[in-house]
Scaffold this motif. Structure first.
Motif, PDB file in Angstrom:
ATOM      1  N   THR A 162      46.024  33.230  37.337  1.00 27.49           N
ATOM      2  CA  THR A 162      45.976  34.388  36.443  1.00 27.49           C
ATOM      3  C   THR A 162      44.646  35.111  36.571  1.00 27.49           C
ATOM      4  O   THR A 162      44.589  36.344  36.613  1.00 27.49           O
ATOM      5  N   LEU A 163      43.583  34.338  36.646  1.00 27.55           N
ATOM      6  CA  LEU A 163      42.252  34.914  36.818  1.00 27.55           C
ATOM      7  C   LEU A 163      42.154  35.693  38.131  1.00 27.55           C
ATOM      8  O   LEU A 163      41.715  36.850  38.157  1.00 27.55           O
ATOM      9  N   LYS A 164      42.585  35.067  39.208  1.00 27.61           N
ATOM     10  CA  LYS A 164      42.427  35.656  40.541  1.00 27.61           C
ATOM     11  C   LYS A 164      43.383  36.825  40.783  1.00 27.61           C
ATOM     12  O   LYS A 164      42.957  37.881  41.292  1.00 27.61           O
ATOM     13  N   ASN A 165      44.637  36.649  40.437  1.00 26.49           N
ATOM     14  CA  ASN A 165      45.665  37.616  40.839  1.00 26.49           C
ATOM     15  C   ASN A 165      45.904  38.730  39.832  1.00 26.49           C
ATOM     16  O   ASN A 165      46.499  39.759  40.191  1.00 26.49           O
ATOM     17  N   GLY A 187      28.554  43.946  30.621  1.00 31.91           N
ATOM     18  CA  GLY A 187      29.421  42.806  30.327  1.00 31.91           C
ATOM     19  C   GLY A 187      30.553  42.681  31.323  1.00 31.91           C
ATOM     20  O   GLY A 187      30.920  41.570  31.741  1.00 31.91           O
ATOM     21  N   ALA A 188      31.114  43.836  31.712  1.00 28.15           N
ATOM     22  CA  ALA A 188      32.200  43.822  32.692  1.00 28.15           C
ATOM     23  C   ALA A 188      31.708  43.292  34.033  1.00 28.15           C
ATOM     24  O   ALA A 188      32.382  42.471  34.682  1.00 28.15           O
ATOM     25  N   LEU A 189      30.527  43.728  34.457  1.00 29.55           N
ATOM     26  CA  LEU A 189      29.992  43.286  35.741  1.00 29.55           C
ATOM     27  C   LEU A 189      29.610  41.805  35.710  1.00 29.55           C
ATOM     28  O   LEU A 189      29.799  41.076  36.690  1.00 29.55           O
ATOM     29  N   PHE A 190      29.079  41.338  34.585  1.00 26.26           N
ATOM     30  CA  PHE A 190      28.731  39.916  34.461  1.00 26.26           C
ATOM     31  C   PHE A 190      29.981  39.038  34.545  1.00 26.26           C
ATOM     32  O   PHE A 190      30.016  38.054  35.301  1.00 26.26           O
ATOM     33  N   ALA A 212      33.751  35.449  37.385  1.00 31.61           N
ATOM     34  CA  ALA A 212      35.114  35.197  37.856  1.00 31.61           C
ATOM     35  C   ALA A 212      35.162  35.119  39.384  1.00 31.61           C
ATOM     36  O   ALA A 212      35.827  34.238  39.951  1.00 31.61           O
ATOM     37  N   GLN A 213      34.457  36.025  40.048  1.00 35.79           N
ATOM     38  CA  GLN A 213      34.434  36.002  41.509  1.00 35.79           C
ATOM     39  C   GLN A 213      33.732  34.752  42.034  1.00 35.79           C
ATOM     40  O   GLN A 213      34.081  34.231  43.093  1.00 35.79           O
ATOM     41  N   PHE A 214      32.766  34.274  41.290  1.00 38.76           N
ATOM     42  CA  PHE A 214      32.079  33.040  41.654  1.00 38.76           C
ATOM     43  C   PHE A 214      33.070  31.879  41.647  1.00 38.76           C
ATOM     44  O   PHE A 214      33.103  31.056  42.575  1.00 38.76           O
TER      45      PHE A 214
END
Length: 289
Positions: free
Chosen positions: A31-34, A251-254, A259-261
């Motif tokens: 869910t996080l990734k897709n 906040g969005a970028l953090f 999440a990308q990490f």
């Protein structure tokens, strides 16, 4: 409950099947990734209104925090050994784990990485506005994401002193709490070893020793459940406080970076390279063993 269901529920003694946490994590990760990362990326890459972006930030934040809620719900004296050494984590993630999940320092270090990028490239909006409009995107060495709006590209420029103070307070809290948690975990482990040794010596019979060791294990696991829950509480608190201190773009970028990490740990190419780097045990070492 209907009358037809009552007799069946009374007669049935079979416990409902519990879902392995590994399966839950896979669904959570997918869910996080897709879904959530692409959703936030589209919003950051367009001129989405701040309220809409804010709703996506809260959606991603809730998803991340829900994982720690699920960990707490799954933590019992029986399950805590599996949660402290999670099989669903990749070998690359293992060095970043403490008490079963990501080290709280990772969150503050990730935040600092954004601030370090800002300090390395002190460019303000007025600096660029002084350039000709035709040259707006010919920024040379400036570290801009040209696919994103100005507010996003400049989110970490000219960070206020108030924000820096809040960040330092969060970091100070983490530096105080993490050693205390690790000390509690060490004391629980030391007590466990002592109790097992005492139970083994005090009980001569095999059955008595098994019972004594079992009681020692139970006591230690109960303490570790408490420490584990407190570690998760700290992780949730740090993430929440960081996002609360930032504006909607920061906040969005953090959260996107966090999440990308997490997703990056499961990159097939990275995992493949990691597997190739395994140090083989040579013949001489095997003989020594």
């Amino acid at each position: 409950m209907s009358k037809m269901l009552k007799p069946f529920s009374l007669l049935s003694r079979k416990k409902p099947a519990t879902r392995p946490f590994k399966d839950y994590y896979l669904d959570w990760f997918n869910t996080l990734k897709n879904h959530l990362i692409p959703l936030l990326d589209r919003s950051l890459s367009s001129s989405a209104p701040a309220p809409l972006l804010s709703s996506y930030v809260h959606l991603l934040l809730h998803h991340i925090l829900s994982f720690y809620d699920a960990l707490d719900a799954a933590a019992t004296p029986d399950s805590i050994p599996h949660l402290l050494f999670p099989s669903w984590r990749t070998p690359i993630e293992t060095p970043f784990l403490v008490l079963g999940d990501l080290h709280p320092y990772l969150f503050t270090n990730l935040l600092r990485s954004f601030l370090d990028d800002q300090s390395d490239d002190e460019v303000t909006q007025s600096d660029v506005e002084n350039e000709e409009r035709s040259q707006l995107y010919d920024v040379g060495d400036l570290d801009f994401d040209l696919e994103r709006p100005w507010q996003v590209a400049m989110a970490w420029k000219d960070v206020s002193k108030n924000l820096m103070t809040q960040i330092e307070q969060i970091e100070c809290g983490v530096r105080l709490m993490v050693p205390a948690l690790l000390d509690r975990a060490r004391k629980a482990q030391t007590g466990f070893v002592r109790r097992v040794a005492e139970a083994w010596v005090d009980n001569e019979g095999k059955k008595e020793r098994v019972v004594g060791v079992g009681e020692a294990v139970k006591m230690e696991m109960e303490e570790m459940v408490v420490v584990f829950a407190d570690a998760n509480r700290l992780r949730k608190s740090v993430i929440t406080e960081i996002v609360g201190a930032l504006d909607v773009f920061q906040g969005a970028l953090f959260l996107e970076g966090l999440a990308q990490f997490l997703v990056g740990f499961r990159d097939p190419d990275l995992l493949s390279e990691f597997e190739k780097c395994k140090t083989p045990i040579n013949k001489q070492a095997r003989l020594a063993l």
